[in-house]
Scaffold this motif. Sequence first.
Motif, mmCIF file in Angstrom:
data_model
loop_
_atom_site.group_PDB
_atom_site.id
_atom_site.type_symbol
_atom_site.label_atom_id
_atom_site.label_comp_id
_atom_site.label_asym_id
_atom_site.label_seq_id
_atom_site.Cartn_x
_atom_site.Cartn_y
_atom_site.Cartn_z
ATOM 1 N N ILE A 52 -21.026 -19.471 -1.877
ATOM 2 C CA ILE A 52 -20.853 -18.245 -1.094
ATOM 3 C C ILE A 52 -20.049 -18.618 0.149
ATOM 4 C CG2 ILE A 52 -21.993 -16.353 0.110
ATOM 5 C CD1 ILE A 52 -24.525 -17.008 -1.509
ATOM 6 N N PHE A 53 -18.984 -17.858 0.434
ATOM 7 C CA PHE A 53 -18.158 -18.187 1.599
ATOM 8 C C PHE A 53 -17.804 -16.927 2.375
ATOM 9 C CE2 PHE A 53 -15.224 -17.278 -1.799
ATOM 10 C CZ PHE A 53 -14.151 -16.638 -1.205
ATOM 11 N N GLN A 54 -17.531 -17.129 3.659
ATOM 12 C CA GLN A 54 -17.135 -16.042 4.552
ATOM 13 C C GLN A 54 -15.634 -15.819 4.401
ATOM 14 O OE1 GLN A 54 -15.547 -15.497 7.617
ATOM 15 N NE2 GLN A 54 -16.721 -13.850 8.531
ATOM 16 N N ASN A 55 -15.205 -14.578 4.209
ATOM 17 C CA ASN A 55 -13.832 -14.294 3.795
ATOM 18 C C ASN A 55 -12.759 -14.760 4.776
ATOM 19 O OD1 ASN A 55 -14.923 -13.146 1.546
ATOM 20 N ND2 ASN A 55 -14.442 -11.032 2.082
ATOM 21 N N SER A 56 -12.996 -14.598 6.067
ATOM 22 C CA SER A 56 -11.950 -14.916 7.036
ATOM 23 C C SER A 56 -11.961 -16.381 7.454
ATOM 24 C CB SER A 56 -12.074 -14.021 8.268
ATOM 25 O OG SER A 56 -13.374 -14.121 8.828
ATOM 26 N N SER A 57 -13.146 -16.927 7.723
ATOM 27 C CA SER A 57 -13.232 -18.318 8.193
ATOM 28 C C SER A 57 -13.371 -19.317 7.058
ATOM 29 C CB SER A 57 -14.430 -18.468 9.132
ATOM 30 O OG SER A 57 -15.652 -18.324 8.412
ATOM 31 N N LEU A 58 -13.732 -18.864 5.860
ATOM 32 C CA LEU A 58 -14.022 -19.710 4.691
ATOM 33 C C LEU A 58 -15.237 -20.605 4.916
ATOM 34 C CD1 LEU A 58 -10.462 -20.759 3.446
ATOM 35 C CD2 LEU A 58 -11.782 -18.694 2.942
ATOM 36 N N GLU A 59 -16.016 -20.284 5.942
ATOM 37 C CA GLU A 59 -17.251 -21.030 6.185
ATOM 38 C C GLU A 59 -18.209 -20.812 5.024
ATOM 39 O OE1 GLU A 59 -20.945 -21.134 9.419
ATOM 40 O OE2 GLU A 59 -19.144 -19.945 9.804
ATOM 41 N N LEU A 60 -18.864 -21.902 4.595
ATOM 42 C CA LEU A 60 -19.748 -21.839 3.437
ATOM 43 C C LEU A 60 -21.146 -21.398 3.843
ATOM 44 C CD1 LEU A 60 -18.739 -25.106 1.533
ATOM 45 C CD2 LEU A 60 -17.985 -22.766 1.080
ATOM 46 N N LEU A 61 -21.628 -20.345 3.204
ATOM 47 C CA LEU A 61 -23.015 -19.921 3.365
ATOM 48 C C LEU A 61 -23.894 -20.669 2.363
ATOM 49 C CD1 LEU A 61 -25.205 -17.995 4.507
ATOM 50 C CD2 LEU A 61 -24.513 -16.359 2.737
ATOM 51 N N GLN A 62 -23.329 -20.978 1.192
ATOM 52 C CA GLN A 62 -24.059 -21.701 0.157
ATOM 53 C C GLN A 62 -23.076 -22.535 -0.645
ATOM 54 O OE1 GLN A 62 -27.164 -19.824 -2.478
ATOM 55 N NE2 GLN A 62 -25.593 -20.046 -4.052
#
Length: 411
Positions: A52-62
Motif C-alpha cells: 500500500i503506498f501514498q499516491n503523491s509521496s510514494l510513502e509505503l503504508l504496508q
Amino acid sequence: MNSNNLAILNRLKTQIKIVLCSGRSITAILPYIDVLKLNNNQYSIAFNGATIFQNSSLELLQSLTLSDQQLQTIYTFLISLKVPISVDISTLTDVFELSDFSPSNYQQISHNFLNFHKIEFDSISPNLNPTTLIITGDCSDINQVSQNIPSVLTNLFSVVNSRSDMVEFLPKQANKLMAAQNVVQADHNKLSNIIFFGNNESEVKKESSQFKAPTSSVKDNILYVHLPEFSGSSSQGEKYANTIYYKMTSKIYKGIIIDLSNNLGGDIGPMLAGISPVIPNGKLFEIVNAANNPTSVTFRGSVTNNMGTKIDLGNVKKVTGIPVAVILNRWTASSGELTALALENNPSVKTFGGESAGYTSINDTYIMYNGAQVNITTSKIKKNNGQILFNNKIKPDVQTNNPIVQANNWT
C-alpha cells in the motif's frame, strides 16, 4: 478521454475517495494515477494487496515481503515438479529472472516498468526481501503447477492465479480486501467507494481445482459450522453446499453455531444453500440502485434469486425452533456480511463477536479504454426492517472477544 474515465473524474469532484487496487507493481500503477488525477493524499494498493503506498509521496503504508526461507520452500517445490516454467522474483523496483528455469517473458507481460536481472537462485541475497514470486508458462503447465500445490504451501502463502498463464506466491497476509480495510483505517475515513483497478484476467474469478469447503463438529449436541468464502463453478458450489446441508439435517441438535469469521465473501448462492435449513423462505433484503429503484433478493428452498449462483438441493428440510448463533469478526466481508443479513430473518438467530468489515453494498462494473476493469459502488442494501446499509459495519448482538464460548453458553 472516454466516458468511463470521465465518470471517475466526476466522482473525484465529490467527497468520494478512490483507491486503485491492482496486482501490478507501484511503477505500473503510476500512469493510471496520473490519468485519473489521483496525485493527492490518497492511497493505492499494488502487488495484489501486499503493498500500500501514498499516491503523491510514494510513502509505503504496508510492504509485505517473502523471507529467504520462504523462497527456498517455493523453489524446492517448483524444482521437484520438472515442469517447463519460468520463475521471476520481484521486489518493489527490481525483477530477478531465475536462470535455473526456462527463459522468462515476464518482462513483456509487466510492460517493462521494473528493472530486470538474470540470476541463479543460489546467488540471491538473503536480504533481498521480495514482494512476490511469479511463475509463467503455457496455460497447461501453469495449470499443472496450480493443481500440484500442496496444502502446506497454500497455508503458508497467498497463491494467486492472476492470469491463465501465470501464478504468484505472495506473503500469506497479502489480500486486496484486507489491504483496502487497512487503507480505510489509515485514512480515518468510512469506506463508501473502492475502485478495483487491474487487468481483466487478475480480477475475474476462475474455477480452481480446490476450494475451501465448510467444516463442522459436534459437541454436547451443538453443531458448529465454519462457513468460509466461496469462489468456483456451479458444480463446485453444489459440493460446497452439500458438505454442510446434510450435516445440518442429519439429526436434531440442541443448537447450531454458524461461524462467519474470516469469510471474505464471493458467491453467496452456495453459502446460503449450505445453511438453507435455517434460512426462512421469502425476501432476504433489497438492493437499491442509484435511482432508488429496489430489487428484492428472495430465497426459496435452497435457491437465492437475484444474487449469486442458484443451487437447487431439492426438497429442503427446514430446521426451526432451536437457537442459531452466528459469529462475526472484522474480516467478515461482502457476501459474508450479506449471509449474516439473510440469517437475521430467522427469529432464532443471535450474532456474536466483533463488528464486520463494512462492505455491505453492490458494485457496478465499467470497462476502461485499455480493457481495465473498474468496479464502483452504486447500490445500497435495504434490510427487511427498513434500515439502509451502504458499507456500514454489522454490529453483533453480543460484542465479545470469546464468541464461540458465548455462543455455546447461549445455545
